[in-house]
Design an enzyme around this catalytic site. Structure first.
Site, mmCIF file in Angstrom:
data_model
loop_
_atom_site.group_PDB
_atom_site.id
_atom_site.type_symbol
_atom_site.label_atom_id
_atom_site.label_comp_id
_atom_site.label_asym_id
_atom_site.label_seq_id
_atom_site.Cartn_x
_atom_site.Cartn_y
_atom_site.Cartn_z
ATOM 1 N N SER A 20 0.835 -1.212 0.000
ATOM 2 C CA SER A 20 0.000 0.000 0.000
ATOM 3 C C SER A 20 0.866 1.256 0.000
ATOM 4 O O SER A 20 0.574 2.235 -0.706
ATOM 5 C CB SER A 20 -0.888 0.019 1.252
ATOM 6 O OG SER A 20 -1.801 -1.033 1.228
ATOM 7 N N GLY A 91 -6.136 -3.604 -7.402
ATOM 8 C CA GLY A 91 -7.292 -2.796 -7.005
ATOM 9 C C GLY A 91 -6.862 -1.422 -6.527
ATOM 10 O O GLY A 91 -7.529 -0.418 -6.803
ATOM 11 N N GLN A 166 -9.223 2.121 -0.218
ATOM 12 C CA GLN A 166 -9.165 2.420 -1.654
ATOM 13 C C GLN A 166 -10.241 3.429 -2.025
ATOM 14 O O GLN A 166 -9.983 4.368 -2.785
ATOM 15 C CB GLN A 166 -9.311 1.126 -2.461
ATOM 16 C CG GLN A 166 -8.123 0.197 -2.247
ATOM 17 C CD GLN A 166 -8.205 -1.087 -3.035
ATOM 18 O OE1 GLN A 166 -9.185 -1.347 -3.738
ATOM 19 N NE2 GLN A 166 -7.186 -1.914 -2.922
ATOM 20 N N ASP A 312 -6.691 -8.192 4.764
ATOM 21 C CA ASP A 312 -5.912 -9.031 3.849
ATOM 22 C C ASP A 312 -5.323 -10.255 4.546
ATOM 23 O O ASP A 312 -4.799 -11.160 3.889
ATOM 24 C CB ASP A 312 -4.780 -8.207 3.212
ATOM 25 C CG ASP A 312 -5.327 -7.144 2.271
ATOM 26 O OD1 ASP A 312 -6.479 -7.276 1.819
ATOM 27 O OD2 ASP A 312 -4.589 -6.177 1.992
ATOM 28 N N LYS A 339 -12.410 -9.329 -3.151
ATOM 29 C CA LYS A 339 -10.949 -9.171 -3.236
ATOM 30 C C LYS A 339 -10.455 -9.843 -4.527
ATOM 31 O O LYS A 339 -11.239 -10.125 -5.418
ATOM 32 C CB LYS A 339 -10.287 -9.761 -1.987
ATOM 33 C CG LYS A 339 -10.640 -8.998 -0.707
ATOM 34 C CD LYS A 339 -10.119 -7.578 -0.781
ATOM 35 C CE LYS A 339 -10.500 -6.764 0.454
ATOM 36 N NZ LYS A 339 -10.123 -5.357 0.321
ATOM 37 N N ARG A 343 -12.703 -14.612 -1.369
ATOM 38 C CA ARG A 343 -11.853 -15.289 -0.387
ATOM 39 C C ARG A 343 -12.652 -16.083 0.656
ATOM 40 O O ARG A 343 -12.058 -16.902 1.354
ATOM 41 C CB ARG A 343 -10.907 -14.278 0.286
ATOM 42 C CG ARG A 343 -9.822 -13.809 -0.675
ATOM 43 C CD ARG A 343 -8.838 -12.847 -0.036
ATOM 44 N NE ARG A 343 -7.803 -12.496 -1.003
ATOM 45 C CZ ARG A 343 -7.022 -11.423 -0.911
ATOM 46 N NH1 ARG A 343 -7.151 -10.580 0.108
ATOM 47 N NH2 ARG A 343 -6.098 -11.186 -1.824
HETATM 48 C C1 S3P Z 1 -5.562 -1.383 0.163
HETATM 49 C C2 S3P Z 1 -6.773 -1.403 0.799
HETATM 50 C C3 S3P Z 1 -7.528 -2.631 1.065
HETATM 51 C C4 S3P Z 1 -6.663 -3.879 0.899
HETATM 52 C C5 S3P Z 1 -5.807 -3.815 -0.323
HETATM 53 C C6 S3P Z 1 -4.898 -2.604 -0.279
HETATM 54 C C7 S3P Z 1 -4.911 -0.075 -0.075
HETATM 55 O O1 S3P Z 1 -8.599 -2.722 0.153
HETATM 56 O O2 S3P Z 1 -7.486 -5.027 0.867
HETATM 57 O O3 S3P Z 1 -5.028 -4.985 -0.422
HETATM 58 O O4 S3P Z 1 -3.711 -0.054 -0.404
HETATM 59 O O5 S3P Z 1 -5.577 0.955 0.079
HETATM 60 P P1 S3P Z 1 -9.996 -1.997 0.452
HETATM 61 O O6 S3P Z 1 -9.697 -0.568 0.610
HETATM 62 O O7 S3P Z 1 -10.862 -2.215 -0.750
HETATM 63 O O8 S3P Z 1 -10.533 -2.662 1.683
#
Ligand code: S3P
Length: 425
Positions: A20, A91, A166, A312, A339, A343
């Site tokens: 991240s 994502g 996200q 995660d 995801k 999962r």
């Molecule tokens: C992430 C946020 C999470 C996580 C992803 C990375 C990020 O997703 O599952 O692996 O870097 O902001 P969500 O924001 O959809 O929960």
């Protein structure tokens, strides 16, 4: 990849940089004036997708073994890409870049792999459209590919139905280009790396309870970013150390931001022996070393505000639960269905093949632990976290476990199997 039982995992390990934080360093570096130097950048496929997208948007990025240099061009320095952006399996890239692109004076189309094109983008299309963005799902199914046209943005106060960093980050990044203040309220606080790093680069982001506000048009300045080790990658070694008999593993320099450290709290609640040593801080992100020893575990309940702090890690927590006496209940985790794979289904199907006592629910799973696992052939579903979780399960199961498409670990941890092997060879 074939895996058989192991005992006595010993040694010291340093996991790769946080995924991240690596993504955000490239993005915010690109939007800053001057050069951003990133060390311990995660050279996984997802973060390389982010680099590729920003190169296509006209940013010069040098990627060497030593560091990444991003020659940023300021908030308004991106250029139209002549070709479609490809966010691969990521994502984070898809959703965060959409927030940035919504504020540009040029058009972009972006797409990703088969998994990305199934994942919900309505969750960003809705708030970005409320801000005035011209963004649509090309196939009209709420998924990528997406088409984004220039428009004028204005600040909103968005009450997000999901605790998703996200979604929150996409809105905050669009807020950089909006007229007025942009606010997001989350049901529970999700990871706050965007807030920490945007402030580090010179933005004005404030957090009050679960409401985050951003002021528009800051002057962002290039910085030196040191990326801490990824706690989501460390989680596989934490689990391996706890459930593999006669083990002691020191995991160095792991990011321990409280919005990410739910795995540590859950392991402790299950009776896991984990010592948190050498607490430190890099660029506002807490870090620590983790000393993990084999432990007798018991079941626990994981729910509510805890879920975003370990979202995660739920696949590997499900494996841990199989080795814990009693029942582990995971609820409020419907996000798992959207995801890289579903999962809930994938964990239930694969752990059932290994003869675990597991039941899927609408928003999680229930596991009755203490039953020995049997080796099986496991389909990773091209989901890196599924492949890594079952490698750890296979090391503690009877017979041989075969993981199909095991090289999908490239997404977040290209050297995963080599690093694991160092602990028993
Ligand atoms: C992430 C946020 C999470 C996580 C992803 C990375 C990020 O997703 O599952 O692996 O870097 O902001 P969500 O924001 O959809 O929960």
């Amino acid at each position: 990849m074939n895996i058989t039982r192991k005992t006595g995992l010993k040694g010291e390990i340093t996991v790769p940089g946080d995924k991240s934080i690596s993504h955000r360093a490239v993005m915010f570096g690109a939007l800053s004036k001057g050069t951003t130097e990133v060390t311990n950048f995660l050279q996984g496929a997802d973060c390389l997708s982010t680099i590729d997208c920003f190169r296509k948007l006209g940013i010069d990025i040098e990627n060497t073994k030593k560091h990444i240099l991003i020659h940023g061009k300021g908030l308004h320095g991106l250029k139209e890409s002549k070709i479609q952006l490809d966010t691969g399996n990521s994502g984070t890239t898809t959703r965060l870049i959409s927030g940035i692109l919504a504020g540009q004076n040029f058009r972009t189309t972006l797409t990703g792999d088969a998994s990305i094109c199934r994942r919900p983008m309505g969750r960003i299309i809705t708030p970005l459209s409320e801000m005035g963005a011209d963004i649509k799902s090309i196939n009209g199914n709420g998924c990528a590919p997406l088409e984004i046209h220039p428009s004028t943005l204005h600040g909103i106060h968005y009450n997000s139905p999901v605790a998703s960093a996200q979604v929150k980050s996409a809105i905050l990044l669009a807020g950089l280009y909006a007229e007025g203040i942009t606010k997001v309220t989350e049901p529970y606080l999700s990871r706050n790396h965007s807030e920490i790093m945007l402030n580090f680069f010179g933005a004005n982001v404030t957090t009050k309870d679960t409401t985050i506000s951003i002021e528009p048009e800051p002057v962002l300045e290039g910085r030196k970013v040191v990326v801490p080790g990824d706690i989501s990658s460390a989680a596989y070694f934490i689990a391996a150390g706890l459930i593999t008999p006669d083990s002691e593993i020191l995991i160095k320099n792991v990011g321990s931001n409280p919005t990410r450290d739910g795995i540590l709290k859950v392991c402790k609640a299950m009776g896991g022996n984990i010592e948190v040593l050498n607490r430190n801080d890099t660029n506002g992100e807490p870090t620590a070393d983790l000393l993990v020893k084999s432990s007798k575990l018991h079941g626990t309940t994981i729910e509510g505000a805890m879920i975003p702090t370990l979202i995660d890690e739920i696949p590997i927590i499900a494996i841990l639960a199989c080795f814990a006496e009693g029942t582990t209940v995971i609820k409020d985790a419907a996000e798992l269905k959207v995801k890289e794979s579903n999962r809930i289904d994938v964990m239930v199907n694969n752990l059932s093949l290994m003869k675990a006592d597991i039941t899927g629910t609408e928003d999680g799973m229930i596991i009755h632990g203490g039953k020995p696992l049997e080796g099986a052939t496991i389909e990773s579903n091209l989901d890196h976290r599924i492949a890594m979780s079952f490698a750890i399960a296979g090391m503690n199961a009877n017979g041989t476990t075969t993981i199909i498409n095991s090289d999908c670990v490239n997404i977040s941890y290209p050297a995963f199997y080599e690093d694991l092997q160092k602990l028993y060879s």
